[in-house]
Scaffold this motif. Structure first.
Motif, short mmCIF file in Angstrom:
data_model
loop_
_atom_site.label_atom_id
_atom_site.label_comp_id
_atom_site.label_asym_id
_atom_site.label_seq_id
_atom_site.Cartn_x
_atom_site.Cartn_y
_atom_site.Cartn_z
N PRO A 167 0.81 -1.48 -0.41
CA PRO A 167 0.03 0.14 0.07
C PRO A 167 0.93 0.93 0.34
CG PRO A 167 -0.10 -1.07 1.97
CD PRO A 167 0.85 -1.33 0.97
N GLY A 168 1.60 1.01 -0.45
CA GLY A 168 3.16 1.81 -0.64
C GLY A 168 2.66 3.42 -1.46
N PRO A 169 3.82 4.52 -1.84
CA PRO A 169 3.76 5.02 -2.58
C PRO A 169 3.40 4.17 -4.61
CG PRO A 169 5.77 5.47 -2.01
CD PRO A 169 5.07 4.40 -1.03
N VAL A 170 3.12 5.09 -5.36
CA VAL A 170 2.98 5.40 -6.34
C VAL A 170 4.82 5.92 -6.98
CG1 VAL A 170 2.82 5.86 -8.77
CG2 VAL A 170 0.99 6.10 -7.51
N LEU A 171 5.13 5.06 -8.08
CA LEU A 171 6.42 5.49 -7.98
C LEU A 171 7.13 5.47 -9.58
CD1 LEU A 171 10.14 5.03 -7.21
CD2 LEU A 171 10.19 2.66 -7.85
N TRP A 172 7.69 6.22 -9.20
CA TRP A 172 7.88 6.88 -10.76
C TRP A 172 9.18 6.79 -11.00
CZ3 TRP A 172 11.47 10.61 -12.95
CH2 TRP A 172 11.77 10.36 -14.26
N LEU A 173 9.89 5.77 -11.87
CA LEU A 173 11.56 5.83 -11.71
C LEU A 173 12.11 5.80 -13.47
CD1 LEU A 173 14.34 4.19 -10.60
CD2 LEU A 173 13.20 2.49 -10.59
N ALA A 174 13.00 6.77 -14.03
CA ALA A 174 13.34 7.17 -15.23
C ALA A 174 14.22 7.85 -15.37
CB ALA A 174 12.24 7.52 -15.99
N LEU A 244 4.20 0.44 -10.56
CA LEU A 244 4.67 1.95 -11.68
C LEU A 244 3.71 2.48 -12.30
CD1 LEU A 244 8.53 2.61 -12.23
CD2 LEU A 244 7.70 0.86 -13.97
N VAL A 245 4.20 3.95 -12.01
CA VAL A 245 3.92 4.59 -13.33
C VAL A 245 4.38 4.98 -14.17
CG1 VAL A 245 3.96 6.71 -11.96
CG2 VAL A 245 2.63 6.62 -13.68
N MET A 246 4.40 4.53 -15.55
CA MET A 246 5.21 4.23 -17.20
C MET A 246 4.16 5.82 -18.02
SD MET A 246 7.70 3.02 -17.42
CE MET A 246 7.88 2.65 -18.99
N PRO A 247 4.48 6.70 -17.69
CA PRO A 247 3.29 7.59 -18.26
C PRO A 247 4.38 8.74 -19.55
CG PRO A 247 3.74 9.21 -16.97
CD PRO A 247 3.92 8.07 -16.98
N ILE A 248 5.10 7.75 -20.28
CA ILE A 248 5.41 7.43 -20.88
C ILE A 248 4.81 9.28 -22.44
CG2 ILE A 248 6.98 6.22 -20.77
CD1 ILE A 248 5.89 4.10 -22.80
N PRO A 267 2.64 -4.29 -10.51
CA PRO A 267 2.60 -3.88 -10.88
C PRO A 267 2.50 -2.15 -11.77
CG PRO A 267 0.79 -3.26 -9.39
CD PRO A 267 1.61 -4.02 -9.00
N VAL A 268 2.64 -2.49 -12.98
CA VAL A 268 2.57 -1.36 -13.71
C VAL A 268 1.63 -0.45 -14.36
CG1 VAL A 268 3.77 -0.50 -15.49
CG2 VAL A 268 4.80 -2.46 -14.89
N VAL A 269 1.64 0.31 -14.44
CA VAL A 269 0.50 1.02 -15.09
C VAL A 269 1.25 2.39 -15.99
CG1 VAL A 269 -1.98 3.27 -14.31
CG2 VAL A 269 -1.06 1.48 -12.75
N ALA A 270 0.42 2.25 -17.38
CA ALA A 270 0.97 3.04 -18.03
C ALA A 270 0.35 3.63 -19.30
CB ALA A 270 2.21 2.11 -19.09
N LEU A 271 0.63 4.10 -20.47
CA LEU A 271 0.29 5.11 -21.29
C LEU A 271 0.43 3.72 -22.35
CD1 LEU A 271 0.33 9.06 -21.48
CD2 LEU A 271 -2.18 7.30 -20.70
N GLU A 294 -7.49 9.17 -17.72
CA GLU A 294 -7.11 7.50 -17.51
C GLU A 294 -6.33 7.23 -16.02
OE1 GLU A 294 -7.55 5.16 -20.88
OE2 GLU A 294 -8.48 5.71 -22.17
N LEU A 295 -5.50 7.65 -15.48
CA LEU A 295 -4.73 7.04 -15.04
C LEU A 295 -5.18 7.16 -13.57
CD1 LEU A 295 -1.53 9.24 -16.27
CD2 LEU A 295 -1.39 6.01 -16.64
#
Length: 352
Positions: A167-174, A244-248, A267-271, A294-295
């Motif tokens: 239940p932690g934070p969303v992560l953006w890693l890039a 992991l969020v991937m709003p590429i 899991p991955v949430v991505a565009l 939708e994100l």
């Protein structure tokens, strides 16, 4: 195996190309092949032999053309037709110089084959075969001399993973770049009411400028920033994240971070851009969105996905053994086409 002169193989932190090559090399060695890696610096961490063309890694000159040109010129002087059966080049401009070698060369294209890079690749010597890392990448420039498509992979044994959703934070890693959409990530997490960790590579001038001008003004208490995390720290962040969020914002040719996330059970949430649909199983290992609005809903829903399914997906579909088998097939077909009669005397191995 010819790698760029910027980073060690494997890398200590950022470096998807080098991480992929390390897994490929070790899988080929485990399969009984004699492999020599040509790189820079003194350190290497693979099971292959290693030849350095220059004592120091050239990372501080990343973006310049001469370090890679000099590296490739030295490689070409070191390689003879009796030494190897095939050369596998991972550099940017290697395909332009590989025609001077008396050994068949395949070259993996790690970036998007369009624009200036596409122009360079379009001048590839006819004796060099290009390998795509995704079908999406290959579709961007189908006229190039492709000889195969082999997905990147991840050496998953030893990677820690969670067994229940976090239940932690969303992560953006890039890397901090508009292509990677950190600003979109901030807006999506705020709309979802979820905290965000921005863990980014930020050591090049363009990255620092983008962070200062675009990202920093958007920061508030709901966003934690982690700059230039090493691999161990990045894995810890992935394990602790809800997703992991991937709003590429570009046609991502692969995206190793998605494999790393799923391998840790995240899991991955991505565009829906680039190779995302080739890596993520919608509703099983992540959620794929058509639009940025939708994100937020997907970020909230990701907590319901099973970490075990994410781990199993990477182990089954993106193992280094599977990647090595794909490249073995490319090597054999290319050698057969490049060498008259398809027969070649066994190479002398063990070059130091």
């Amino acid at each position: 195996m010819v790698v760029p002169p910027w980073l060690s193989v494997p890398p200590p932190g950022y470096g998807g190309l080098e991480q992929t090559v390390a897994g490929l090399v070790d899988a080929l060695v485990a399969g009984g092949h004699a492999v020599t890696v040509f790189g820079a610096g003194e350190h290497h961490g693979t099971d292959a032999s290693f030849v350095s063309t220059i004592p120091d890694l050239q990372y501080d000159r990343l973006g310049e053309s001469l370090p890679e040109l000099a590296h490739l010129a030295r490689v070409n002087h070191l390689i003879g037709p009796s030494d190897f059966d095939v050369i596998h080049d991972h550099t940017t401009i290697g395909p332009l110089l590989a025609g001077r070698r008396a050994v068949p060369t395949v070259a993996t294209v790690h970036g998007n084959p369009v624009g200036e890079y596409g122009t360079v690749l379009s001048d590839t010597d006819q004796g060099v075969g290009l390998v795509a890392i995704s079908h999406a990448q290959r579709r961007l420039n189908p006229r190039l001399p492709w000889v195969g498509t082999v997905h990147n992979a991840l050496d998953t044994p030893g990677i820690p993973h969670k067994r229940i959703p976090a239940p932690g934070p969303v992560l953006w890693l890039a890397r901090f770049s508009p292509d990677k959409g950190p600003d979109t990530a901030i807006r999506a997490c705020r709309a979802a009411g979820l905290p965000l960790v921005l863990a980014g590579k930020c050591n090049e001038p363009a990255e620092r400028r983008y962070f200062d001008e675009v990202v920093r003004p958007m920061l508030d208490d709901d966003v934690t920033v982690v700059l230039d995390a090493d691999r161990r720290a990045a894995l810890r962040l992935l394990i602790d994240a809800r997703c992991l969020v991937m709003p590429i914002q570009w046609e991502e040719p692969f995206g190793m971070v998605m494999l790393e996330a799923m391998a840790t059970g995240t899991p991955v949430v991505a565009l829906d851009r680039g190779a995302v649909p080739e890596l993520v199983r919608p509703g099983v290992t992540g959620l794929i969105c058509e639009r940025a609005d939708e994100l937020p809903g997907a970020l909230a829903a990701a907590i319901d996905l099973d970490p075990a399914a994410c781990v199993a997906h990477v182990a089954e579909r993106f193992s280094t053994a599977r990647m090595a088998a794909g490249y073995e097939e490319v090597y054999r077909r290319f050698i057969a086409a490049a060498v008259p009669g398809g027969v070649r005397e066994p190479a002398r191995v063990g070059l130091r």
